[in-house]
Design an enzyme around this catalytic site. Structure first.
Site, PDB file in Angstrom:
ATOM      1  N   SER A 142       0.870  -1.191   0.000  1.00 29.23           N
ATOM      2  CA  SER A 142       0.000   0.000   0.000  1.00 29.23           C
ATOM      3  C   SER A 142       0.896   1.227   0.000  1.00 29.23           C
ATOM      4  O   SER A 142       2.075   1.130   0.365  1.00 29.23           O
ATOM      5  CB  SER A 142      -0.872   0.001   1.260  1.00 29.23           C
ATOM      6  OG  SER A 142      -1.639   1.193   1.322  1.00 29.23           O
ATOM      7  N   TYR A 156      -1.840  -1.057  10.612  1.00 30.19           N
ATOM      8  CA  TYR A 156      -1.924  -1.379   9.177  1.00 30.19           C
ATOM      9  C   TYR A 156      -0.701  -0.827   8.432  1.00 30.19           C
ATOM     10  O   TYR A 156      -0.071  -1.527   7.631  1.00 30.19           O
ATOM     11  CB  TYR A 156      -3.223  -0.783   8.615  1.00 30.19           C
ATOM     12  CG  TYR A 156      -3.375  -0.951   7.123  1.00 30.19           C
ATOM     13  CD1 TYR A 156      -3.757  -2.172   6.582  1.00 30.19           C
ATOM     14  CD2 TYR A 156      -3.140   0.106   6.246  1.00 30.19           C
ATOM     15  CE1 TYR A 156      -3.890  -2.337   5.208  1.00 30.19           C
ATOM     16  CE2 TYR A 156      -3.278  -0.039   4.866  1.00 30.19           C
ATOM     17  CZ  TYR A 156      -3.658  -1.260   4.356  1.00 30.19           C
ATOM     18  OH  TYR A 156      -3.784  -1.425   2.999  1.00 30.19           O
TER      19      TYR A 156
END
Ligand code: NAP
Length: 251
Positions: A142, A156
């Site tokens: 990401s 995350y």
């Protein structure tokens, strides 16, 4: 790019969202695809939807945090298709928790799925991948973590950065086997999960992206397809950001 015709691709987290887009793109390019998720019925629905192209798409159930279930899935995929050429380690979760409220369990659950799950996925596929003509591992990381931050996603972000450290070292360890390890770093991508957030929310997200739109799951699929191709054989330990220019503005 047709070097993946007839090759076999495992897509973890392939039943929904970005993984489903990756699965569709590979199947449309003639690859056999194993759609892997915990929930078999969603994976089967996805496989039935994608099937019809040149490649065969079959659903398998496995949990990337559970080594035994991954080993058993890898064996079934290899038996079904006669080998494994590409692993797209895509399964991931993104629950939100502000730092001051984040529990040890919150942290462990996210790290177990996103970071340790990537490790388990790669390690369990490796014995079969090593037999491939050209083995490929493509990790879905990401921009959040490696490049940007987002409040509520400390665990995350850490897990997505961890995937890249893992990638750089494993790419060195596997280079002599001809296996490349690379990562795609998506920005904001329109998935089924986001569709329910309402038009105003989606418009606001799109407005912050220079291209003024969210990415599609196929945008990530095409980047993964390139990294998995024979043509990308001299690229390893690298990342491709697919974000419509999202990380570029200075203000
Ligand atoms: P999603 O729509 O929620 O889909 C997640 C997929 O992963 C599902 O197929 C789910 O199926 C599977 N999964 C979850 N936990 C699993 C486990 N323990 N074992 C096996 N499969 C598991 O997610 P997404 O938005 O497409 O995200 C996919 C990846 O892209 C993630 O790694 C995420 O970090 C990354 N990403 C997404 C975006 C975005 O904008 N969406 C942006 C940057 C990066 P089951 O629940 O049935 O297991």
């Amino acid at each position: 790019m047709n070097s993946l015709k007839g090759k076999t691709v495992i897509v973890t987290g392939g039943s929904k969202g970005i993984g489903k887009g990756i699965a569709r793109v590979f199947a449309n390019h003639g690859a056999n695809v194993a759609v892997v998720a915990r929930d078999l019925s969603t994976a089967e629905t996805c496989a039935a939807e994608i099937n019809g192209g040149e490649g065969r798409v079959v659903a398998f159930s496995a949990n990337v945090t559970d080594r035994k279930s991954m080993e058993s899935m890898v064996q079934k995929v290899a038996e079904t298709f006669g080998g494994i050429d590409v692993l797209c380690a895509n399964a991931g979760i993104f629950p939100s928790a502000p730092l001051e409220e984040m529990t040890d369990d919150d942290w462990d659950t996210v790290m177990n799925t996103n970071a340790k799950g990537t490790f388990i996925s790669v390690q369990t596929c490796l014995p079969v991948l090593k037999k491939a003509e050209f083995g490929r591992i493509v990790i879905t990381s990401s921009i959040t973590g490696p490049v940007t931050g987002y409040p509520g996603w400390a665990h995350y972000a850490a897990s997505k950065a961890a995937q890249l450290g893992f990638m750089r070292t494993t790419s060195l360890e596997l280079a002599a086997d001809g296996i490349t390890v690379n990562a795609v770093m998506p920005g904001n991508i329109l998935t089924e999960g986001l569709e329910g957030m309402g038009e105003d929310y989606l418009n606001e997200m799109a407005a912050s992206i220079p291209m003024k739109k969210l990415g599609t799951v196929e945008d990530i699929g095409y980047a993964a397809l390139f990294l998995a191709s024979k043509e990308a054989g001299f690229i390893t330990g690298q990342t491709i950001i697919v974000d419509g220019g999202q990380i570029l503005p200075e203000n």
